[in-house]
Design an enzyme around this catalytic site. Structure first.
Site, PDB file in Angstrom:
ATOM      1  CD  GLU A  26      67.746   8.296  46.088  1.00  0.00           C
ATOM      2  OE1 GLU A  26      68.640   7.785  47.209  1.00  0.00           O
ATOM      3  OE2 GLU A  26      68.545   8.449  45.082  1.00  0.00           O
TER       4      GLU A  26
ATOM      5  CG  ASN B  54      74.280   8.949  49.083  1.00  0.00           C
ATOM      6  OD1 ASN B  54      74.330   8.082  50.003  1.00  0.00           O
ATOM      7  ND2 ASN B  54      73.317   9.544  48.676  1.00  0.00           N
TER       8      ASN B  54
ATOM      9  CE  LYS C  72      71.927   7.722  46.037  1.00  0.00           C
ATOM     10  NZ  LYS C  72      71.218   8.129  44.931  1.00  0.00           N
TER      11      LYS C  72
ATOM     12  CG  HIS D 169      69.577  12.180  48.930  1.00  0.00           C
ATOM     13  ND1 HIS D 169      68.576  11.557  47.959  1.00  0.00           N
ATOM     14  CD2 HIS D 169      70.763  12.097  48.436  1.00  0.00           C
ATOM     15  CE1 HIS D 169      69.402  11.038  46.990  1.00  0.00           C
ATOM     16  NE2 HIS D 169      70.670  11.577  47.257  1.00  0.00           N
TER      17      HIS D 169
ATOM     18  CB  SER E 212      74.783  11.472  36.873  1.00  0.00           C
ATOM     19  OG  SER E 212      73.483  10.546  36.807  1.00  0.00           O
TER      20      SER E 212
ATOM     21  CD  GLU F 181      72.554  14.913  45.361  1.00  0.00           C
ATOM     22  OE1 GLU F 181      73.595  14.065  44.999  1.00  0.00           O
ATOM     23  OE2 GLU F 181      71.441  14.275  45.901  1.00  0.00           O
TER      24      GLU F 181
ATOM     25  N   GLY G 197      71.076   9.522  39.280  1.00  0.00           N
ATOM     26  CA  GLY G 197      71.125   8.058  38.995  1.00  0.00           C
ATOM     27  C   GLY G 197      70.797   7.726  37.695  1.00  0.00           C
TER      28      GLY G 197
END
Ligand code: PGA
Length: 253
Positions: free
Chosen positions: A98, A10, A12, A96, A214, A168, A174
């Site tokens: 985000e 990904n 991003k 996701h 991560s 996730e 992250g």
């Protein structure tokens, strides 16, 4: 069981054109493709044209990080499914955290996107996961079941076989702190169990469930060799071709 191992990158909203080109070249040079592997790259949509050509006749597959829930139309600023097929985009990343958090994607929106993706033969990579406060409140299972049930509402059972699920946890994304293998395995068991209304036992056995958050080369092997986990979704480490190649290399027998 010969389920493929899935390694998804990904990217991003990172990388300008030349950086994306360089990274794609790095993948082509360094990733040694193994049989029974599915490697999916989710770049910015701006790079589809270039990557479509780069990855043509290679094992790398393209996925989109987002799309609108209507096939096409007057949706200024959006990307529609009709535009994705031109570039052999076969996968779509959905829900996701985000997207849920920064772009207010609701359960209803996720469900609409999922149904459209399946109607059009795109493979959805559906993300589920709890936040830190939810984890601390002990409601991980409830949150994940809610996310799954709402996403799968009115989804055709036959088409649902094309879904890939990714666990996730938001608190691991992250942060450099991946979820310990036993914990992620436990949640992935819950995911499979909770899908009993949508899949029969055989289908549940072949449903791919990935871990994301991560992931780096140091612990990728542990995830990849866990029987409950069918692969990984990699964010930060996928921007480094050496790291990504090492992660992909872990996905061997
Ligand atoms: P990360 O991102 O590997 O940088 O934690 C994963 C993701 O958000 O898909």
């Amino acid at each position: 069981m010969d389920k493929p191992r899935i390694i998804a990158a990904n990217w991003k909203a990172n990388l300008n054109y030349s950086q994306a080109l360089e990274l794609a070249d790095g993948y082509l040079e360094k990733v040694v493709f193994q049989s029974r592997q599915e490697i999916i790259v989710f770049p910015s949509a701006l790079h589809f044209h270039m990557l479509y050509r780069k990855f043509e006749n290679t094992p790398f597959k393209l996925g989109a990080q987002n799309m609108h829930w209507e096939k096409k139309g007057a949706y200024t600023g959006e990307i529609c499914a009709d535009q994705l097929t031109d570039y052999a985009v076969g996968y779509i990343l959905l829900a996701h955290s985000e997207r849920r958090h920064y772009f207010q994607e609701t359960y209803e929106v996720v469900n609409k996107k999922l149904r459209l993706a399946l109607d059009l033969g795109l493979k959805p990579v559906l993300c589920v996961g709890e936040s830190l406060p939810e984890k601390e409140a002990g409601i991980t299972e409830m949150v994940i079941v809610d996310q799954l049930e709402s996403a799968l509402l009115d989804v055709n059972k036959e088409a649902a076989r094309n879904i890939i699920i990714t666990y996730e946890p938001i608190w691991a994304i992250g942060t450099g702190k991946p979820v310990p293998i036993k914990k992620s395995e436990h949640v992935i068991e819950i995911i499979r169990k909770s899908l009993g209304n949508h899949f029969n036992d055989e289908e549940l056995g072949s449903l791919p469930v990935l871990y994301g958050g991560s992931v780096d080369p140091n612990q990728a092997e542990n995830y990849m060799h866990c029987p409950e986990i069918d692969g990984v979704l990699v964010g930060g480490a996928s921007l480094n071709p050496e790291k990504f190649a090492k992660i992909a290399h872990c996905a061997t027998d």
